[in-house]
Design a protein around this motif. Structure first.
Motif, PDB file in Angstrom:
ATOM      1  N   LEU A 104       0.827  -1.203   0.000  1.00 38.03           N
ATOM      2  CA  LEU A 104       0.000   0.000   0.000  1.00 38.03           C
ATOM      3  C   LEU A 104       0.862   1.253   0.000  1.00 38.03           C
ATOM      4  O   LEU A 104       0.581   2.220  -0.720  1.00 38.03           O
ATOM      5  N   PHE A 105       1.919   1.209   0.781  1.00 35.92           N
ATOM      6  CA  PHE A 105       2.842   2.340   0.841  1.00 35.92           C
ATOM      7  C   PHE A 105       3.456   2.611  -0.531  1.00 35.92           C
ATOM      8  O   PHE A 105       3.523   3.755  -0.996  1.00 35.92           O
ATOM      9  N   THR A 106       3.888   1.553  -1.209  1.00 37.37           N
ATOM     10  CA  THR A 106       4.526   1.697  -2.520  1.00 37.37           C
ATOM     11  C   THR A 106       3.557   2.259  -3.554  1.00 37.37           C
ATOM     12  O   THR A 106       3.913   3.136  -4.351  1.00 37.37           O
ATOM     13  N   ILE A 107       2.319   1.763  -3.542  1.00 35.89           N
ATOM     14  CA  ILE A 107       1.311   2.262  -4.480  1.00 35.89           C
ATOM     15  C   ILE A 107       1.118   3.760  -4.309  1.00 35.89           C
ATOM     16  O   ILE A 107       1.094   4.521  -5.285  1.00 35.89           O
ATOM     17  N   HIS A 108       1.022   4.195  -3.075  1.00 35.52           N
ATOM     18  CA  HIS A 108       0.772   5.614  -2.830  1.00 35.52           C
ATOM     19  C   HIS A 108       1.990   6.475  -3.141  1.00 35.52           C
ATOM     20  O   HIS A 108       1.842   7.627  -3.565  1.00 35.52           O
ATOM     21  N   GLN A 109       3.178   5.934  -2.964  1.00 33.77           N
ATOM     22  CA  GLN A 109       4.369   6.700  -3.329  1.00 33.77           C
ATOM     23  C   GLN A 109       4.465   6.873  -4.843  1.00 33.77           C
ATOM     24  O   GLN A 109       4.822   7.948  -5.338  1.00 33.77           O
ATOM     25  N   ILE A 110       4.135   5.823  -5.587  1.00 35.19           N
ATOM     26  CA  ILE A 110       4.110   5.929  -7.052  1.00 35.19           C
ATOM     27  C   ILE A 110       3.066   6.959  -7.475  1.00 35.19           C
ATOM     28  O   ILE A 110       3.311   7.813  -8.338  1.00 35.19           O
ATOM     29  N   PHE A 111       1.903   6.884  -6.839  1.00 31.39           N
ATOM     30  CA  PHE A 111       0.814   7.809  -7.149  1.00 31.39           C
ATOM     31  C   PHE A 111       1.234   9.253  -6.898  1.00 31.39           C
ATOM     32  O   PHE A 111       1.058  10.127  -7.758  1.00 31.39           O
ATOM     33  N   GLU A 112       1.824   9.515  -5.734  1.00 37.56           N
ATOM     34  CA  GLU A 112       2.211  10.880  -5.388  1.00 37.56           C
ATOM     35  C   GLU A 112       3.350  11.386  -6.272  1.00 37.56           C
ATOM     36  O   GLU A 112       3.442  12.587  -6.548  1.00 37.56           O
ATOM     37  N   SER A 113       4.206  10.483  -6.731  1.00 37.25           N
ATOM     38  CA  SER A 113       5.284  10.890  -7.634  1.00 37.25           C
ATOM     39  C   SER A 113       4.718  11.404  -8.952  1.00 37.25           C
ATOM     40  O   SER A 113       5.172  12.426  -9.489  1.00 37.25           O
ATOM     41  N   TRP A 114       3.703  10.715  -9.479  1.00 39.22           N
ATOM     42  CA  TRP A 114       3.082  11.162 -10.725  1.00 39.22           C
ATOM     43  C   TRP A 114       2.251  12.421 -10.505  1.00 39.22           C
ATOM     44  O   TRP A 114       2.146  13.268 -11.407  1.00 39.22           O
ATOM     45  N   ILE A 115       1.672  12.574  -9.330  1.00 46.26           N
ATOM     46  CA  ILE A 115       0.965  13.812  -8.999  1.00 46.26           C
ATOM     47  C   ILE A 115       1.945  14.983  -9.022  1.00 46.26           C
ATOM     48  O   ILE A 115       1.662  16.062  -9.566  1.00 46.26           O
ATOM     49  N   PHE A 116       3.112  14.761  -8.438  1.00 43.36           N
ATOM     50  CA  PHE A 116       4.149  15.792  -8.417  1.00 43.36           C
ATOM     51  C   PHE A 116       4.569  16.156  -9.840  1.00 43.36           C
ATOM     52  O   PHE A 116       4.719  17.338 -10.185  1.00 43.36           O
ATOM     53  N   SER A 117       4.738  15.144 -10.682  1.00 43.74           N
ATOM     54  CA  SER A 117       5.130  15.383 -12.073  1.00 43.74           C
ATOM     55  C   SER A 117       4.052  16.149 -12.829  1.00 43.74           C
ATOM     56  O   SER A 117       4.353  17.045 -13.628  1.00 43.74           O
ATOM     57  N   SER A 118       2.791  15.805 -12.583  1.00 39.73           N
ATOM     58  CA  SER A 118       1.699  16.481 -13.282  1.00 39.73           C
ATOM     59  C   SER A 118       1.592  17.943 -12.868  1.00 39.73           C
ATOM     60  O   SER A 118       1.236  18.804 -13.681  1.00 39.73           O
ATOM     61  N   LYS A 119       1.923  18.232 -11.607  1.00 42.23           N
ATOM     62  CA  LYS A 119       1.923  19.634 -11.157  1.00 42.23           C
ATOM     63  C   LYS A 119       2.963  20.433 -11.931  1.00 42.23           C
ATOM     64  O   LYS A 119       2.700  21.563 -12.383  1.00 42.23           O
ATOM     65  N   LYS A 120       4.147  19.865 -12.100  1.00 47.21           N
ATOM     66  CA  LYS A 120       5.190  20.530 -12.879  1.00 47.21           C
ATOM     67  C   LYS A 120       4.743  20.719 -14.331  1.00 47.21           C
ATOM     68  O   LYS A 120       5.014  21.753 -14.957  1.00 47.21           O
ATOM     69  N   LEU A 121       4.074  19.718 -14.867  1.00 49.08           N
ATOM     70  CA  LEU A 121       3.599  19.782 -16.250  1.00 49.08           C
ATOM     71  C   LEU A 121       2.550  20.876 -16.409  1.00 49.08           C
ATOM     72  O   LEU A 121       2.555  21.623 -17.396  1.00 49.08           O
ATOM     73  N   LEU A 122       1.658  20.996 -15.450  1.00 47.03           N
ATOM     74  CA  LEU A 122       0.637  22.043 -15.502  1.00 47.03           C
ATOM     75  C   LEU A 122       1.259  23.433 -15.445  1.00 47.03           C
ATOM     76  O   LEU A 122       0.786  24.364 -16.108  1.00 47.03           O
ATOM     77  N   ASP A 123       2.313  23.573 -14.662  1.00 49.14           N
ATOM     78  CA  ASP A 123       3.027  24.854 -14.621  1.00 49.14           C
ATOM     79  C   ASP A 123       3.608  25.178 -15.997  1.00 49.14           C
ATOM     80  O   ASP A 123       3.567  26.328 -16.447  1.00 49.14           O
ATOM     81  N   ARG A 124       4.145  24.157 -16.663  1.00 48.98           N
ATOM     82  CA  ARG A 124       4.736  24.372 -17.987  1.00 48.98           C
ATOM     83  C   ARG A 124       3.665  24.694 -19.027  1.00 48.98           C
ATOM     84  O   ARG A 124       3.884  25.523 -19.917  1.00 48.98           O
ATOM     85  N   ILE A 125       2.510  24.048 -18.911  1.00 53.29           N
ATOM     86  CA  ILE A 125       1.407  24.346 -19.826  1.00 53.29           C
ATOM     87  C   ILE A 125       1.001  25.809 -19.711  1.00 53.29           C
ATOM     88  O   ILE A 125       0.827  26.510 -20.712  1.00 53.29           O
ATOM     89  N   SER A 126       0.863  26.269 -18.481  1.00 53.74           N
ATOM     90  CA  SER A 126       0.478  27.663 -18.248  1.00 53.74           C
ATOM     91  C   SER A 126       1.512  28.625 -18.824  1.00 53.74           C
ATOM     92  O   SER A 126       1.167  29.631 -19.461  1.00 53.74           O
ATOM     93  N   GLU A 127       2.777  28.297 -18.627  1.00 52.17           N
ATOM     94  CA  GLU A 127       3.853  29.151 -19.136  1.00 52.17           C
ATOM     95  C   GLU A 127       3.848  29.198 -20.662  1.00 52.17           C
ATOM     96  O   GLU A 127       4.015  30.266 -21.266  1.00 52.17           O
ATOM     97  N   ARG A 128       3.643  28.055 -21.295  1.00 50.27           N
ATOM     98  CA  ARG A 128       3.658  28.002 -22.754  1.00 50.27           C
ATOM     99  C   ARG A 128       2.455  28.719 -23.362  1.00 50.27           C
ATOM    100  O   ARG A 128       2.567  29.335 -24.425  1.00 50.27           O
ATOM    101  N   ILE A 129       1.321  28.653 -22.690  1.00 50.89           N
ATOM    102  CA  ILE A 129       0.156  29.387 -23.187  1.00 50.89           C
ATOM    103  C   ILE A 129       0.398  30.888 -23.085  1.00 50.89           C
ATOM    104  O   ILE A 129       0.048  31.649 -23.995  1.00 50.89           O
ATOM    105  N   SER A 130       1.008  31.318 -21.990  1.00 52.15           N
ATOM    106  CA  SER A 130       1.297  32.748 -21.826  1.00 52.15           C
ATOM    107  C   SER A 130       2.257  33.244 -22.897  1.00 52.15           C
ATOM    108  O   SER A 130       2.218  34.413 -23.286  1.00 52.15           O
ATOM    109  N   LYS A 131       3.119  32.341 -23.406  1.00 51.76           N
ATOM    110  CA  LYS A 131       4.059  32.696 -24.475  1.00 51.76           C
ATOM    111  C   LYS A 131       3.475  32.420 -25.862  1.00 51.76           C
ATOM    112  O   LYS A 131       4.166  32.585 -26.864  1.00 51.76           O
ATOM    113  N   GLU A 132       2.213  31.974 -25.890  1.00 50.63           N
ATOM    114  CA  GLU A 132       1.510  31.636 -27.126  1.00 50.63           C
ATOM    115  C   GLU A 132       2.194  30.504 -27.891  1.00 50.63           C
ATOM    116  O   GLU A 132       2.146  30.446 -29.119  1.00 50.63           O
TER     117      GLU A 132
END
Length: 243
Positions: free
Chosen positions: A25-53
């Motif tokens: 259970l611990f391992t499943i949640h660590q994998i899950f949170e790692s991808w959550i962390f990655s998606s947060k970074k990706l969303l930041d990049r999406i916002s930045e790229r839209i602002s730059k058109e």
């Protein structure tokens, strides 16, 4: 994100709990949170790229985000491989402890809540993409601009980005639909209904999960534009066939 940033999220398992499913259970949640962390970074990049058109690159990132949401669904489904009796015993053991680390094993995640909100907030980027401002009087300026974009077919990178936005919406709602079914399978329907989740700073029953995947579209203007265009084609077809 860097591997070191992902490893920084790792915490120690609750070794004092004697249960064969504890580490799984611990391992499943660590994998899950790692991808959550990655998606947060990706969303930041999406916002930045839209602002730059940089709409083409932003669209590519949105489709990656859509795949991550589907991957998160598959990660959560790994719980189905656990022994039901051991899992329910472990859930009871974890609830007996009030240490902060125990939250890692609950069906709660501050990171998930944040990424959900950010994914939904992509809708606020639509006026920027269309090059218009929201009418304070509630006029259909965004819908009309979207219709013009779809019909003229001049800026495919914008069309692809808006399609990607709606693809992300579908993946988000699909995740929470699956999540609710998973709660029922793992804990039983009565227990799942009694489960609580924290969304948007307030505590409500897990029926909020149903609200998340049943709520109206995040993009009513795009939805309206496509509905109107579809009606126009139906009308033209009827006129052309003499009906």
């Amino acid at each position: 994100c860097r591997p070191s940033e992902l490893h920084a999220l790792k915490k120690g398992a609750l070794d004092y709990i004697q249960n064969s499913e504890n580490q799984i259970l611990f391992t499943i949640h660590q994998i899950f949170e790692s991808w959550i962390f990655s998606s947060k970074k990706l969303l930041d990049r999406i916002s930045e790229r839209i602002s730059k058109e940089e709409f083409t690159k932003a669209a590519d990132d949105c489709w990656i985000l859509e795949k991550i949401w589907k991957l998160l669904e598959e990660i959560e489904n790994l719980h189905l491989l656990m022994d039901p009796d051991d899992f329910l015993h472990l859930k009871t053991q974890l609830r007996m402890k009030t240490v902060a680390d125990s939250e890692t094993f609950c069906f709660r995640s501050k990171g998930l809540i944040e990424v959900t909100k950010l994914s939904k907030d992509l809708r606020h980027k639509v006026p920027k993409i269309l090059g218009v401002e929201v009418d304070p009087m509630g006029g259909p300026v965004i819908q009309e601009s979207a219709m013009e974009l779809y019909r003229e077919k001049r800026r495919y990178e914008k069309i692809h980005l808006l399609q990607a936005f709606q693809g992300v919406e579908s993946a988000v709602k699909g995740f929470f639909f699956n999540y609710k079914q998973l709660l029922v399978i793992m804990m039983g329907s009565l227990e799942a209904k009694a489960n609580f989740a924290v969304i948007g700073g307030s505590t409500e029953s897990s029926d909020l999960l149903a609200q998340l995947f049943l709520e109206p579209t995040y993009y009513p203007s795009l939805d309206g534009a496509k509905t109107f265009i579809g009606d126009c084609w139906e009308h033209d077809q009827a006129v052309g066939s003499g009906l």
